[in-house]
Write a protein that holds these residues in place. Structure first.
Motif, short mmCIF file in Angstrom:
data_model
loop_
_atom_site.label_atom_id
_atom_site.label_comp_id
_atom_site.label_asym_id
_atom_site.label_seq_id
_atom_site.Cartn_x
_atom_site.Cartn_y
_atom_site.Cartn_z
N PRO A 1 37.06 -11.00 24.42
CA PRO A 1 36.95 -12.17 23.76
C PRO A 1 37.97 -12.37 22.70
CG PRO A 1 34.85 -10.91 23.84
CD PRO A 1 35.88 -10.16 24.51
N ASN A 2 38.55 -13.64 22.65
CA ASN A 2 39.62 -14.13 21.85
C ASN A 2 40.78 -13.43 21.89
OD1 ASN A 2 37.49 -15.82 21.01
ND2 ASN A 2 36.90 -14.36 19.28
N ALA A 3 41.03 -12.65 22.85
CA ALA A 3 42.30 -11.71 23.22
C ALA A 3 43.47 -12.60 23.71
CB ALA A 3 42.00 -10.51 24.07
N VAL A 4 44.67 -12.29 23.53
CA VAL A 4 45.89 -13.15 23.81
C VAL A 4 46.58 -12.34 25.26
CG1 VAL A 4 46.06 -14.23 21.57
CG2 VAL A 4 47.48 -12.02 22.29
N ARG A 5 46.01 -11.10 25.36
CA ARG A 5 46.80 -10.52 26.38
C ARG A 5 45.61 -10.22 27.43
NH1 ARG A 5 51.16 -5.89 25.03
NH2 ARG A 5 49.12 -4.99 23.95
N PRO A 6 45.86 -10.13 28.67
CA PRO A 6 44.80 -9.75 29.49
C PRO A 6 44.40 -8.24 29.64
CG PRO A 6 46.64 -10.50 30.69
CD PRO A 6 46.99 -10.67 29.38
N LEU A 7 43.00 -7.78 29.67
CA LEU A 7 42.63 -6.49 29.71
C LEU A 7 43.16 -6.11 31.23
CD1 LEU A 7 40.86 -4.23 28.75
CD2 LEU A 7 39.20 -5.46 29.68
N ARG A 8 42.87 -6.93 32.23
CA ARG A 8 43.11 -6.53 33.57
C ARG A 8 43.68 -7.81 34.22
NH1 ARG A 8 40.04 -2.50 37.82
NH2 ARG A 8 41.81 -2.56 39.37
N THR A 9 44.42 -7.90 35.44
CA THR A 9 45.03 -8.78 36.20
C THR A 9 44.94 -8.35 37.72
OG1 THR A 9 46.43 -9.51 34.50
CG2 THR A 9 46.83 -10.33 36.66
N TYR A 10 44.05 -9.13 38.37
CA TYR A 10 43.95 -8.81 39.85
C TYR A 10 44.79 -9.97 40.63
CZ TYR A 10 39.29 -6.64 38.51
OH TYR A 10 38.49 -6.07 38.03
N THR A 11 45.34 -9.40 41.63
CA THR A 11 45.90 -10.28 42.68
C THR A 11 44.93 -10.71 43.60
OG1 THR A 11 48.12 -9.52 42.35
CG2 THR A 11 47.73 -10.91 44.34
N ALA A 12 44.49 -12.22 43.49
CA ALA A 12 43.37 -12.42 44.34
C ALA A 12 43.65 -12.68 45.69
CB ALA A 12 42.82 -13.67 43.91
N THR B 1 47.33 -17.40 41.76
CA THR B 1 46.87 -16.57 42.89
C THR B 1 46.16 -15.42 42.05
OG1 THR B 1 48.91 -15.47 42.92
CG2 THR B 1 48.59 -17.47 44.59
N LYS B 2 46.30 -15.37 40.92
CA LYS B 2 45.89 -14.12 40.05
C LYS B 2 44.31 -14.61 39.15
CE LYS B 2 50.35 -12.12 39.43
NZ LYS B 2 49.98 -11.35 40.52
N ILE B 3 43.79 -13.43 39.09
CA ILE B 3 42.49 -13.52 38.27
C ILE B 3 42.76 -12.54 36.99
CG2 ILE B 3 40.04 -13.05 37.94
CD1 ILE B 3 39.84 -13.84 40.86
N ALA B 4 42.65 -13.26 35.88
CA ALA B 4 43.00 -12.50 34.65
C ALA B 4 41.72 -12.37 33.80
CB ALA B 4 43.94 -13.01 33.85
N VAL B 5 41.38 -10.76 33.33
CA VAL B 5 40.19 -10.78 32.48
C VAL B 5 40.75 -10.50 31.12
CG1 VAL B 5 38.39 -8.97 32.22
CG2 VAL B 5 39.21 -9.47 34.48
N PHE B 6 40.04 -11.37 30.23
CA PHE B 6 40.44 -11.23 28.61
C PHE B 6 39.13 -10.55 27.91
CE2 PHE B 6 43.44 -14.29 30.32
CZ PHE B 6 44.47 -13.93 29.83
N GLY C 1 30.90 -11.33 26.98
CA GLY C 1 31.88 -12.12 26.40
C GLY C 1 33.23 -12.07 27.13
N LEU C 2 33.37 -11.00 28.06
CA LEU C 2 34.64 -10.99 28.87
C LEU C 2 34.91 -12.18 29.50
CD1 LEU C 2 34.56 -7.42 30.53
CD2 LEU C 2 36.19 -8.22 28.61
N VAL C 3 36.21 -12.76 29.92
CA VAL C 3 36.34 -14.25 30.27
C VAL C 3 37.19 -13.59 31.50
CG1 VAL C 3 38.00 -16.02 30.10
CG2 VAL C 3 36.70 -15.33 28.01
N ALA C 4 36.79 -14.11 32.72
CA ALA C 4 37.37 -13.92 34.02
C ALA C 4 38.19 -15.56 34.20
CB ALA C 4 36.63 -13.76 35.19
#
Length: 646
Positions: free
Chosen positions: A286-297, A279-284, A271-274
């Motif tokens: 399920p149904n969260a409003v703040r990213p769990l982790r953010t990568y600079t791609a 230029t970033k990839i954010a990981v949420f 259920g994690l959303v990438a």
């Protein structure tokens, strides 16, 4: 006889047929790079990632580290990829030849070709319920088809079925497709054109596709569609990586939430959303409003991404130069804490100082987090571990230390990470005071003859532990670099010496690097060197004294030849000074510059006076700055005396 090269033969082969190349591992560890991304899909069984390059007709395979392990070429426009549920077969949509090709996922060898004969397409692919589903058609007339790999064409039954879009569903343009292994038989279709944002969810588990939900787009929900994903474990679609649209069978869609930002996404089995966001990839979650982790791609856009089937990592095609490179992003479930370190800008040595900071995270950290502290200075260049510091409930921390050594002192604070957080470290620097020592160097400003061997002595005053001094010589002129001529400990008197061959003006530098209590010190002394000059006289018929001075005697109509030898330097000239004796005094007659050859010679023919009784003298001079260079000090040659007789 004519011949063709191996390179030419390969070019013909590449242009006419697919060449399969599979490598279990290469010494070069080549990365996967494409110029025009098509599809991207991950295979759980083989732990491979497959990528298509539309412009170059290639299908590439990498391992989970992003290293190229397989390649097949010659396909034309490969618009999309899909992999079977068992991971054994890779399917590719070939728009140029209107085919779907089945490849062995382990070797990338072609196993079967399915002609869809649609005129336009196939465009997008998805695999579910044992079939490959594809869209085809144009802007106003598009539909859905399938390939059943279990059907043997030799049986007389066509494995390709066209026109499977239900009659109550209208999708313009070849629609986007998505399926999820957790919901077998559920197929999402999204319109990609500008005319509407229609979408549908179909049940394809039976013999024909049935409509579960359809939205006849009027831009109330999505404002256009360029990405659609089936949400695992829920009757929802994620559109454009942001809009969560729930559906009810036979009723339709409604918006139930949004993820902030983003342009496209992929959803992991858990259920994690990438989400791609610039230029970033954010990981949420399920149904969260703040990213769990953010990568600079990277610095450019991301053309596509997919999850590893075990949700352990994300694979993305990231802009790199004129193409795109496959990158792997690990630990997507771990939140990245923010750690700060604040140390004083400066502090006295051997006095207590305080360092403060804070650690924070968007996912709560465990209570009582401990941070490792390391101090690095001139006496501990590899770092010295200090006592760990415990973080307070508000995330702040502080500790005191008494730096034993001066200079730049670095305090590094590190968190080792935990099951929910990555490791993180930060540092700050303090300029810790040191006492000043004395350092001197002799011979500053002195002038020496060419080639003199001169000893330069450095004297070092009081220090703590370091008694080493370096001595450097830097001859004038750009052709000779600065050179270390001596390094070592000073003697019991604090002295150390080095010899310099004075062939040029030279700057000598003494360097004390400092130690834990005394600051670095550097001093310079510039000493100067003359050039070597001598002149020979020829064409005279004798030498004899007039008074106490020796003259070269010439007949009044003989031209004297005066040859000067001078230390050579590119572009160097000698100044030729001429004086004539008249009524008891010498008078300057002329001064003129003449080039010095690479052999160090400069010959000047002096015109005869044509009368007897004439006394003359000449000398050669090197003039710093006027003789073509400035690498030596001004040097005057000896006078040569000439007498013209009958």
């Amino acid at each position: 006889m004519r011949s063709t090269s191996a390179a030419t033969a390969l070019a013909v082969l590449f242009g006419s047929a697919a060449l399969s190349v599979s490598a279990a591992g290469t010494a070069s560890a080549a990365s996967v790079t494409v110029s025009s991304p098509g599809g991207i899909v991950a295979d759980a069984a083989l732990q491979r990632v497959f990528v298509s390059d539309r412009a170059n007709g290639r299908i590439l395979a990498s391992d989970y580290n992003g290293t190229l392990v397989g390649l097949n070429v010659g396909f034309g426009d490969v618009s999309d990829l899909a992999v079977s549920d068992d991971g054994a077969t890779l399917y590719a949509a070939l728009q140029d030849t209107h085919e779907i090709v089945a490849l062995d996922a382990a070797t990338l060898q072609v196993k079967a070709r399915y002609s869809v004969a649609t005129g336009t397409g196939p465009r997008h692919l998805a695999f579910t319920s044992g079939k490959v589903w594809f869209t085809y058609g144009d802007q106003w007339d598009s539909s859905l088809g399938s390939v059943d790999p279990a059907v043997d064409p030799a049986s007389g039954t066509d494995p390709v079925a066209l026109g499977q879009l239900p009659g109550d569903v209208s999708i313009n343009d070849p629609g986007l497709l998505d399926a999820d292994p957790s919901s077998p038989g559920v197929l999402a279709v999204g319109e990609t054109g500008l005319s509407s944002d229609s979408m549908a969810v179909l049940d394809v588990s039976g013999g024909t596709a049935q409509t579960l939900a359809f939205y006849n787009g009027d831009y109330r929900l999505n404002s256009g569609i360029h990405d659609v994903d089936v949400v695992p474990g829920a009757q929802e679609l994620l559109v454009n990586g942001t809009m969560r649209d729930a559906y009810v069978t036979g009723v339709g869609f409604k918006e139930v939430g949004v993820y902030p930002g983003g342009q496209s996404a992929d959803i992991a089995p858990n259920g994690l959303v990438a989400q791609v966001d610039g230029t970033k990839i954010a990981v949420f979650e399920p149904n969260a409003v703040r990213p769990l982790r953010t990568y600079t791609a990277g610095t450019g856009d991301t053309a596509g991404l997919t999850w590893a089937p075990d949700s352990s990592r994300i694979f993305a095609l990231v802009a790199a130069g004129s193409g795109y490179t496959l990158k792997t992003f690990t630990d997507p479930t771990k939140n990245v804490p923010t750690l700060t370190v604040n140390a004083p800008t400066s502090a006295p040595r051997a006095k207590k100082l305080t360092v403060t900071g804070k650690i924070s995270a968007t996912v709560a950290l465990p209570a009582g987090v401990k941070l490792a502290v390391t101090r690095t200075d001139v006496e501990s260049p590899s770092g010295k571990a200090l006592a760990a510091v415990t973080v307070k409930a508000d995330g702040t921390y502080s500790f005191t230390d008494t730096p034993p050594a001066g200079g730049t002192v670095t305090y590094k604070v590190a968190y080792a990470g935990d099951a929910a957080h990555t490791a993180v470290a930060a540092s700050d620097k303090v300029a810790v005071s040191r006492a000043a020592t004395t350092l001197s160097l002799n011979n500053n400003g002195k002038l020496y003859n060419y080639g003199a061997d001169v000893k330069f002595t450095a004297h070092l005053g009081t220090t703590y532990k370091n008694r080493t001094v370096e001595i450097w010589a830097d001859p004038f002129g750009g052709d000779k670099p600065k050179k270390l001529i001596k390094t070592g400990k000073v003697n019991s008197s604090g002295n150390i010496g080095a010899w310099v061959d004075m062939t040029r003006d030279t700057t000598v530098t003494a360097v004390f690097a400092g130690d834990g209590r005394y600051a670095p010190k550097t001093v310079k002394a510039t000493a100067y060197a003359r050039v070597k000059i001598s002149t020979t006289v020829s064409k005279h018929y004798k030498t004899a004294k007039i008074g106490s001075t020796t003259y070269s005697w010439f007949h009044k109509n003989t031209d004297p030849l005066l040859t000067t030898s001078m230390t050579y330097y590119p572009g160097r000239q000698q100044r030729f000074d001429l004086q004539v004796y008249y009524q008891g005094s010498w008078y300057s007659a002329d001064s003129e510059y003449f080039p010095v050859g690479s052999n160090g010679k400069s010959a000047v023919s002096l015109g005869a006076p044509g009368e007897s009784g004439v006394k003359a003298r000449m000398r050669s001079v090197y003039v710093n700055g006027s003789s073509g260079d400035s690498v030596n000090s001004t040097t005057y040659g000896a006078w040569k005396y000439l007498y013209f007789s009958n």
